[in-house]
Design a protein around this motif. Structure first.
Motif, PDB file in Angstrom:
ATOM      1  N   VAL A  89       0.849  -1.191   0.000  1.00 63.04           N
ATOM      2  CA  VAL A  89       0.000   0.000   0.000  1.00 63.04           C
ATOM      3  C   VAL A  89       0.886   1.242   0.000  1.00 63.04           C
ATOM      4  O   VAL A  89       1.878   1.317   0.735  1.00 63.04           O
ATOM      5  N   LEU A  90       0.524   2.215  -0.818  1.00 59.96           N
ATOM      6  CA  LEU A  90       1.140   3.543  -0.781  1.00 59.96           C
ATOM      7  C   LEU A  90       0.087   4.531  -0.314  1.00 59.96           C
ATOM      8  O   LEU A  90      -0.974   4.656  -0.940  1.00 59.96           O
ATOM      9  N   ALA A  91       0.355   5.241   0.771  1.00 63.52           N
ATOM     10  CA  ALA A  91      -0.559   6.234   1.319  1.00 63.52           C
ATOM     11  C   ALA A  91      -0.002   7.615   1.010  1.00 63.52           C
ATOM     12  O   ALA A  91       1.076   7.980   1.489  1.00 63.52           O
ATOM     13  N   VAL A  92      -0.737   8.388   0.213  1.00 63.57           N
ATOM     14  CA  VAL A  92      -0.263   9.679  -0.288  1.00 63.57           C
ATOM     15  C   VAL A  92      -1.118  10.790   0.311  1.00 63.57           C
ATOM     16  O   VAL A  92      -2.355  10.748   0.238  1.00 63.57           O
ATOM     17  N   GLY A  93      -0.468  11.795   0.876  1.00 55.99           N
ATOM     18  CA  GLY A  93      -1.179  12.949   1.399  1.00 55.99           C
ATOM     19  C   GLY A  93      -0.591  14.236   0.869  1.00 55.99           C
ATOM     20  O   GLY A  93       0.608  14.307   0.578  1.00 55.99           O
ATOM     21  N   GLY A  94      -1.416  15.260   0.712  1.00 60.05           N
ATOM     22  CA  GLY A  94      -0.914  16.582   0.394  1.00 60.05           C
ATOM     23  C   GLY A  94      -0.351  17.235   1.638  1.00 60.05           C
ATOM     24  O   GLY A  94      -0.907  17.089   2.734  1.00 60.05           O
ATOM     25  N   SER A  95       0.752  17.974   1.506  1.00 59.12           N
ATOM     26  CA  SER A  95       1.400  18.569   2.680  1.00 59.12           C
ATOM     27  C   SER A  95       0.490  19.550   3.402  1.00 59.12           C
ATOM     28  O   SER A  95       0.611  19.737   4.615  1.00 59.12           O
ATOM     29  N   ALA A  96      -0.430  20.192   2.663  1.00 61.74           N
ATOM     30  CA  ALA A  96      -1.364  21.134   3.274  1.00 61.74           C
ATOM     31  C   ALA A  96      -2.716  20.506   3.562  1.00 61.74           C
ATOM     32  O   ALA A  96      -3.683  21.208   3.832  1.00 61.74           O
ATOM     33  N   SER A  97      -2.772  19.177   3.540  1.00 60.74           N
ATOM     34  CA  SER A  97      -4.016  18.470   3.798  1.00 60.74           C
ATOM     35  C   SER A  97      -3.745  17.295   4.738  1.00 60.74           C
ATOM     36  O   SER A  97      -3.301  17.509   5.870  1.00 60.74           O
ATOM     37  N   PHE A  98      -3.934  16.077   4.293  1.00 63.64           N
ATOM     38  CA  PHE A  98      -3.773  14.924   5.174  1.00 63.64           C
ATOM     39  C   PHE A  98      -2.317  14.621   5.487  1.00 63.64           C
ATOM     40  O   PHE A  98      -2.008  14.034   6.523  1.00 63.64           O
ATOM     41  N   GLY A  99      -1.416  14.966   4.583  1.00 64.83           N
ATOM     42  CA  GLY A  99       0.001  14.754   4.837  1.00 64.83           C
ATOM     43  C   GLY A  99       0.318  13.341   5.281  1.00 64.83           C
ATOM     44  O   GLY A  99      -0.181  12.353   4.735  1.00 64.83           O
ATOM     45  N   VAL A 140      -3.239   6.470   9.113  1.00 66.73           N
ATOM     46  CA  VAL A 140      -4.538   5.806   9.023  1.00 66.73           C
ATOM     47  C   VAL A 140      -4.389   4.420   8.412  1.00 66.73           C
ATOM     48  O   VAL A 140      -4.925   3.427   8.939  1.00 66.73           O
ATOM     49  N   MET A 141      -3.661   4.323   7.321  1.00 68.96           N
ATOM     50  CA  MET A 141      -3.580   3.047   6.611  1.00 68.96           C
ATOM     51  C   MET A 141      -2.789   1.987   7.372  1.00 68.96           C
ATOM     52  O   MET A 141      -2.978   0.798   7.121  1.00 68.96           O
ATOM     53  N   ARG A 142      -1.943   2.395   8.295  1.00 69.19           N
ATOM     54  CA  ARG A 142      -1.225   1.381   9.085  1.00 69.19           C
ATOM     55  C   ARG A 142      -2.148   0.649  10.040  1.00 69.19           C
ATOM     56  O   ARG A 142      -1.809  -0.423  10.531  1.00 69.19           O
ATOM     57  N   PHE A 143      -3.335   1.203  10.306  1.00 73.08           N
ATOM     58  CA  PHE A 143      -4.351   0.475  11.049  1.00 73.08           C
ATOM     59  C   PHE A 143      -5.014  -0.594  10.183  1.00 73.08           C
ATOM     60  O   PHE A 143      -5.669  -1.490  10.717  1.00 73.08           O
ATOM     61  N   ALA A 144      -4.862  -0.482   8.863  1.00 70.10           N
ATOM     62  CA  ALA A 144      -5.642  -1.325   7.948  1.00 70.10           C
ATOM     63  C   ALA A 144      -4.801  -2.211   7.055  1.00 70.10           C
ATOM     64  O   ALA A 144      -5.346  -3.090   6.395  1.00 70.10           O
ATOM     65  N   ALA A 145      -3.482  -2.008   7.020  1.00 66.92           N
ATOM     66  CA  ALA A 145      -2.626  -2.770   6.102  1.00 66.92           C
ATOM     67  C   ALA A 145      -1.274  -3.022   6.756  1.00 66.92           C
ATOM     68  O   ALA A 145      -0.815  -2.242   7.606  1.00 66.92           O
ATOM     69  N   THR A 146      -0.649  -4.112   6.368  1.00 64.44           N
ATOM     70  CA  THR A 146       0.615  -4.514   7.001  1.00 64.44           C
ATOM     71  C   THR A 146       1.842  -3.968   6.293  1.00 64.44           C
ATOM     72  O   THR A 146       2.928  -3.932   6.869  1.00 64.44           O
ATOM     73  N   ASP A 147       1.708  -3.543   5.042  1.00 70.12           N
ATOM     74  CA  ASP A 147       2.848  -3.108   4.233  1.00 70.12           C
ATOM     75  C   ASP A 147       2.529  -1.744   3.637  1.00 70.12           C
ATOM     76  O   ASP A 147       1.996  -1.638   2.530  1.00 70.12           O
ATOM     77  N   VAL A 148       2.840  -0.674   4.398  1.00 69.15           N
ATOM     78  CA  VAL A 148       2.425   0.678   4.020  1.00 69.15           C
ATOM     79  C   VAL A 148       3.645   1.560   3.801  1.00 69.15           C
ATOM     80  O   VAL A 148       4.497   1.699   4.682  1.00 69.15           O
ATOM     81  N   GLU A 149       3.726   2.149   2.614  1.00 66.54           N
ATOM     82  CA  GLU A 149       4.703   3.198   2.335  1.00 66.54           C
ATOM     83  C   GLU A 149       4.011   4.551   2.418  1.00 66.54           C
ATOM     84  O   GLU A 149       2.816   4.669   2.153  1.00 66.54           O
ATOM     85  N   GLU A 150       4.777   5.573   2.762  1.00 70.31           N
ATOM     86  CA  GLU A 150       4.235   6.926   2.940  1.00 70.31           C
ATOM     87  C   GLU A 150       4.807   7.865   1.895  1.00 70.31           C
ATOM     88  O   GLU A 150       5.996   7.800   1.573  1.00 70.31           O
ATOM     89  N   ALA A 151       3.968   8.737   1.362  1.00 66.97           N
ATOM     90  CA  ALA A 151       4.423   9.808   0.474  1.00 66.97           C
ATOM     91  C   ALA A 151       3.633  11.061   0.787  1.00 66.97           C
ATOM     92  O   ALA A 151       2.409  11.010   0.915  1.00 66.97           O
ATOM     93  N   VAL A 152       4.321  12.173   0.932  1.00 64.90           N
ATOM     94  CA  VAL A 152       3.692  13.475   1.139  1.00 64.90           C
ATOM     95  C   VAL A 152       4.094  14.367  -0.031  1.00 64.90           C
ATOM     96  O   VAL A 152       5.281  14.541  -0.313  1.00 64.90           O
ATOM     97  N   ILE A 153       3.108  14.900  -0.725  1.00 64.32           N
ATOM     98  CA  ILE A 153       3.356  15.755  -1.882  1.00 64.32           C
ATOM     99  C   ILE A 153       3.498  17.197  -1.397  1.00 64.32           C
ATOM    100  O   ILE A 153       2.548  17.762  -0.843  1.00 64.32           O
TER     101      ILE A 153
END
Length: 305
Positions: free
Chosen positions: A249-259, A265-278
């Motif tokens: 899973v890749l979880a992407v957030g905007g820096s001025a939003s969810f970041g 959030v996704m680490r509660f729902a998935a075991t393999d989560v990468e993070e990206a902030v735009i």
């Protein structure tokens, strides 16, 4: 009568869109209406290779994905539906819970004879995509979610208290009458307040989507998407009781939003989560920072080759 009104509205949208159109998909794409799960889903399809499904959110339609679709179509079969009730998809009376809409996605893939796909989602598309991935874990290779929570997952109850999310509880016949003929005013609130810089959500795009949401039944369907959140939370907790998602899973957030909250959030729902902030982006990632967002998504999907 209803059928003729619907046809007339499409003509209005077409006339408006000819002067205020978001960028069209490449000519390698075609459009089709797919019978799926008891309704009709409008879908853009193009390319060949590993399948990828792109699911939009509220305030937009599948049209939002043009920058990413134009990139992925070079080496993927790209499938871009309009969600049930939105865009040019049919507007059934019910079925706006995300578990049912996850089955809409399954039905589209079945109709196109696609067994497995990558999944890229935004906003309410995240919620539909999560339900599809949770019910059909063997059909999703990699999953990208962008800048919106999942009902019932992680800090959902705290997220609901955020005053910026007042629209989650806004709906019903009186609200529909209030926004009738004022769809653009209502939608501008989201395009403005959830952007790092509102002018990046262009006037042409605003006119395009406002015309689509002014079609008969579109705002009713949009409110129904939010009204289903309580049921969605029940369904999602039941999905998680069966175990977290195992696909990357890749979880992407905007820096001025969810970041970085998107990944939390996704680490509660998935075991393999990468993070990206735009950087320098709010909620509307494809409008505000399309190149950076496409690059992050493409790099993640390419890891699965």
């Amino acid at each position: 009568m209803i059928r003729s009104l619907f046809a007339a509205a499409i003509l209005v949208v077409a006339a408006t869109s000819s002067q205020a159109q978001v960028r069209p998909f490449p000519p390698t794409f075609h459009k089709q209406d797919v019978k799926a799960n008891g309704t009709t889903i409008h879908v853009r399809v193009g390319g060949s290779g590993p399948a990828v499904v792109l699911l939009h959110g509220y305030g937009e339609t599948g049209d939002m994905w043009e920058p990413l679709a134009a990139n992925l179509v070079r080496d993927h079969l790209v499938i871009v539906p309009d969600l049930r009730g939105l865009g040019l998809s049919a507007r059934p009376a019910g079925g706006y819970d995300k578990k049912t809409q996850g089955e809409d996605v399954a039905g589209v893939l079945d109709a196109l004879k696609v067994r497995k796909a990558d999944l890229v989602t935004h906003d309410i598309g995240n919620m539909v995509g999560f339900a599809f991935a949770a019910e059909h874990r063997d059909r999703v290779r990699r999953f990208v979610l962008m800048d919106a929570p999942i009902p019932g997952v992680g800090p959902w109850e705290e997220i609901l208290k955020n005053p910026l999310l007042w629209h989650f509880r806004f709906g019903g016949p009186d609200m529909e009458r209030l926004v009738a003929g004022r769809e653009r005013i209502y939608l501008d609130r989201f395009w403005n307040e959830f952007s790092a810089k509102p002018d990046r959500f262009t006037e042409a795009s605003r006119q395009h989507y406002a015309a689509l949401y002014a079609m008969p039944g579109a705002m009713h369907a949009g409110f129904a998407q939010f009204a289903a959140f309580d049921q969605d939370a029940i369904d999602d907790r039941a999905f998680l009781a069966e175990g977290k998602l195992a696909m990357p899973v890749l979880a992407v957030g905007g820096s001025a939003s969810f970041g970085s909250t998107m990944a939390a959030v996704m680490r509660f729902a998935a075991t393999d989560v990468e993070e990206a902030v735009i950087p320098d982006a709010g909620h509307w990632l494809m409008e505000e920072q399309p190149q950076a967002t496409v690059a992050v998504v493409r790099a993640f999907l390419d890891k699965g080759k």
